[in-house]
Design a protein around this motif. Structure first.
Motif: not given
Length: 244
Positions: A11-23, A74-82
């Motif tokens: 999920w670290n790799d998906l942090a940048a696109s997650y909101d676009r896909v799931m929003g 567990p995904a630091p990239a997700m928390l950074e986006r948060l």
């Protein structure tokens, strides 16, 4: 949103696109609204297990602006986006970790929420998570958990389970195409092999979670069936007993 170990989660790799896909997924927003509706008005602390980019936690904060927020993932990239999305004046603490080993004191949180995260835990760790949730909640506190579920227990070694899971997952993919668009459908299709191999995608029937929570010490929880029923999205609401 994953609850695998930080060095293993994809999920670290998906942090940048997650909101676009799931929003724009209506089923996800319906889960958010149902979860937030069960948060007690006077709650002072809200912990989100598998908080991801914070979409659920932000909605909870809007509904309960007095509450201090804790986000575990567990995904630091997700928390950074948060952290980028939460206003600076909001009391927010982020924790890197897993829901089956919550690094918080006993009886320290009023409300624990989660959405589309805990199915990433192994089945054994789901039961440990239920015990951790009971430990961390204050007496009278609530655990409000939304997720996708499946129809039967099993695993990749069971052809009947594989066939049933494939039928469920492919039907979901087509439903997402009609209601949420191609990107959401393609994410579902991309994840189907991980579900069928039980590789970080391990949903269970809702009855499994009910049993895990009751075995941990919760009274029988409320289970809310979300529309459309074939998606098997459910919200579970469990209340920790008050001290006698």
């Amino acid at each position: 949103m994953s609850l695998q170990a930080p060095d293993a989660t994809h999920w670290n790799d998906l942090a940048a696109s997650y909101d676009r896909v799931m929003g724009n997924v209506p089923q996800m927003h319906a889960l958010f609204q149902e979860i937030v509706s069960h948060i007690q008005p006077d709650t002072a602390t809200i912990l989100d297990l598998g908080a991801g980019t914070g979409n659920l936690l932000i909605q909870a904060a809007r509904a309960r602006p007095q509450a201090a927020l804790l986000a575990l993932d567990p995904a630091p990239a997700m928390l950074e986006r948060l952290r980028e999305k939460v206003p600076e004046d909001v009391a927010l603490t982020t924790l890197i970790g897993s829901a089956h080993a919550i690094d918080l004191p006993d009886h320290s949180v009023d409300t624990i929420i989660s959405n589309y995260a805990l199915h990433h835990l192994t089945h054994a760790d789901k039961r440990v998570c239920a015990q951790e949730v009971l430990r961390v909640l204050k007496p009278g506190g609530k655990f409000i958990y939304g997720d996708q579920h499946c129809r039967r227990m099993g695993g990749p070694e069971d052809p009947a389970w594989v066939a049933d899971m494939y039928d469920l997952l492919s039907s979901k993919a087509l439903h997402y195409l009609r209601t949420a668009g191609l990107d959401r459908m393609l994410l579902q299709v991309e994840l189907i092999p991980k579900f069928l191999r039980a590789d970080g995608e391990m949903p269970v029937p809702v009855e499994y979670w009910v049993s895990a929570l009751e075995d941990a010490g919760f009274p029988p929880p409320l289970v809310v069936e979300m529309d459309p029923a074939p998606l098997l999205n459910r919200v579970i609401v469990a209340t920790k007993p008050r001290a006698s």
